[in-house]
Design an enzyme around this catalytic site. Structure first.
Site, mmCIF file in Angstrom:
data_model
loop_
_atom_site.group_PDB
_atom_site.id
_atom_site.type_symbol
_atom_site.label_atom_id
_atom_site.label_comp_id
_atom_site.label_asym_id
_atom_site.label_seq_id
_atom_site.Cartn_x
_atom_site.Cartn_y
_atom_site.Cartn_z
ATOM 1 N N GLY A 15 -2.164 -4.296 1.227
ATOM 2 C CA GLY A 15 -2.270 -5.562 1.947
ATOM 3 C C GLY A 15 -1.286 -6.618 1.501
ATOM 4 O O GLY A 15 -1.281 -7.733 2.043
ATOM 5 N N SER B 39 0.811 -1.220 0.000
ATOM 6 C CA SER B 39 0.000 0.000 0.000
ATOM 7 C C SER B 39 0.844 1.271 0.000
ATOM 8 O O SER B 39 0.373 2.329 -0.435
ATOM 9 C CB SER B 39 -0.932 0.009 1.216
ATOM 10 N N ASP C 72 -3.916 6.915 10.388
ATOM 11 C CA ASP C 72 -3.543 5.566 10.826
ATOM 12 C C ASP C 72 -2.106 5.498 11.319
ATOM 13 O O ASP C 72 -1.675 4.495 11.897
ATOM 14 C CB ASP C 72 -3.794 4.533 9.719
ATOM 15 N N ASN D 41 4.026 -5.565 5.815
ATOM 16 C CA ASN D 41 2.825 -6.279 6.268
ATOM 17 C C ASN D 41 3.180 -7.600 6.938
ATOM 18 O O ASN D 41 2.476 -8.045 7.848
ATOM 19 C CB ASN D 41 1.881 -6.518 5.083
ATOM 20 N N HIS E 218 0.593 5.233 6.854
ATOM 21 C CA HIS E 218 0.686 5.616 5.442
ATOM 22 C C HIS E 218 0.962 7.116 5.298
ATOM 23 O O HIS E 218 0.271 7.930 5.905
ATOM 24 C CB HIS E 218 -0.601 5.239 4.705
#
Length: 225
Positions: A90, A53, A201, A118, A204
């Site tokens: 993801g 991402s 978040d 991830n 990012h």
């Protein structure tokens, strides 16, 4: 009168033929120009960003993510490269390896690998992450030995414990040395941990954050262009 009608008919047919010839010539010229443009685009050297991402530009417009900013930089300098954004939100190292073949149908001149974050956030065993990253690099090297490979180093929060976090960080340098590829020590240098440069978040980057990431990458990418 019959002769005059025939003459008019002949002239009419000739005029139609001339018009058609003119149209065909124009169409041929347009087709040639179109083919020439497509050929020129296809001859541009490729830079493939292959990641998750972060590469995809989660939460912002794709053209504002760092691959798009690198394309803008190349265009402004008149450098004949095409950037391909191979980011998928993801993505883990395992799923990245599984979809790699589709992106390798055309040879990338530069391959920038941004995967593993991830895996770390999910606590996947480092041996598995290491194996997958090695497999991705080996596949690119096997298919295209002349392709320059840059591995983007990553870091994760200490949620999984200090030992896991430190080993995760060191893993990228070890993989780069083992496979003799180039390392971007930390992709998010100057961005990670700064609330003003990240989305709510905390993971990012914002558009401004991506601008800093693009500069981080450019310093390592430019020598190969």
């Amino acid at each position: 009168m019959k002769i005059q009608f025939s003459t008019v008919l002949i002239w009419g047919c000739c005029s139609l033929l001339l018009m058609n010839c003119g149209t065909n010539k124009k169409e041929d010229k347009v087709n040639q120009n179109s083919s020439s443009t497509e050929e020129k685009v296809s001859q541009r050297k490729l830079i493939l960003f292959f990641g998750n991402s972060l590469t995809a530009g989660y939460g912002i417009e794709e053209e504002d993510a760092f691959p798009g900013l690198i394309q803008d930089k190349l265009d402004s300098l008149g450098m004949d490269y095409q950037v391909i954004n191979g980011g998928l939100s993801g993505e883990t190292t395992a799923s990245g390896f599984n979809r790699l073949d589709w992106f390798l149908e055309d040879q990338p001149d530069v391959f920038i690998l941004e995967l593993g974050a991830n895996d770390g956030l999910r606590g996947i065993p480092l041996d598995e992450t290491r194996k997958n990253l090695n497999a991705i690099i080996k596949k690119v090297q096997s298919n295209y030995p002349s392709t320059k490979i840059l591995l983007a180093g990553m870091q994760i929060p200490p949620n999984m414990g200090q030992e896991y976090t430190q080993s995760f960080r060191a893993m990228y340098d070890e993989i780069a040395k083992q496979n003799k590829v180039f390392l971007i020590p930390f992709l998010l240098e100057g961005v990670a941990g700064n609330p003003e440069l990240n989305l709510p978040d905390g993971i990012h980057p914002t558009e401004e954050g991506h601008q800093i990431v693009a500069e981080n990458i450019w310093g390592h990418l430019e020598p190969f262009l």
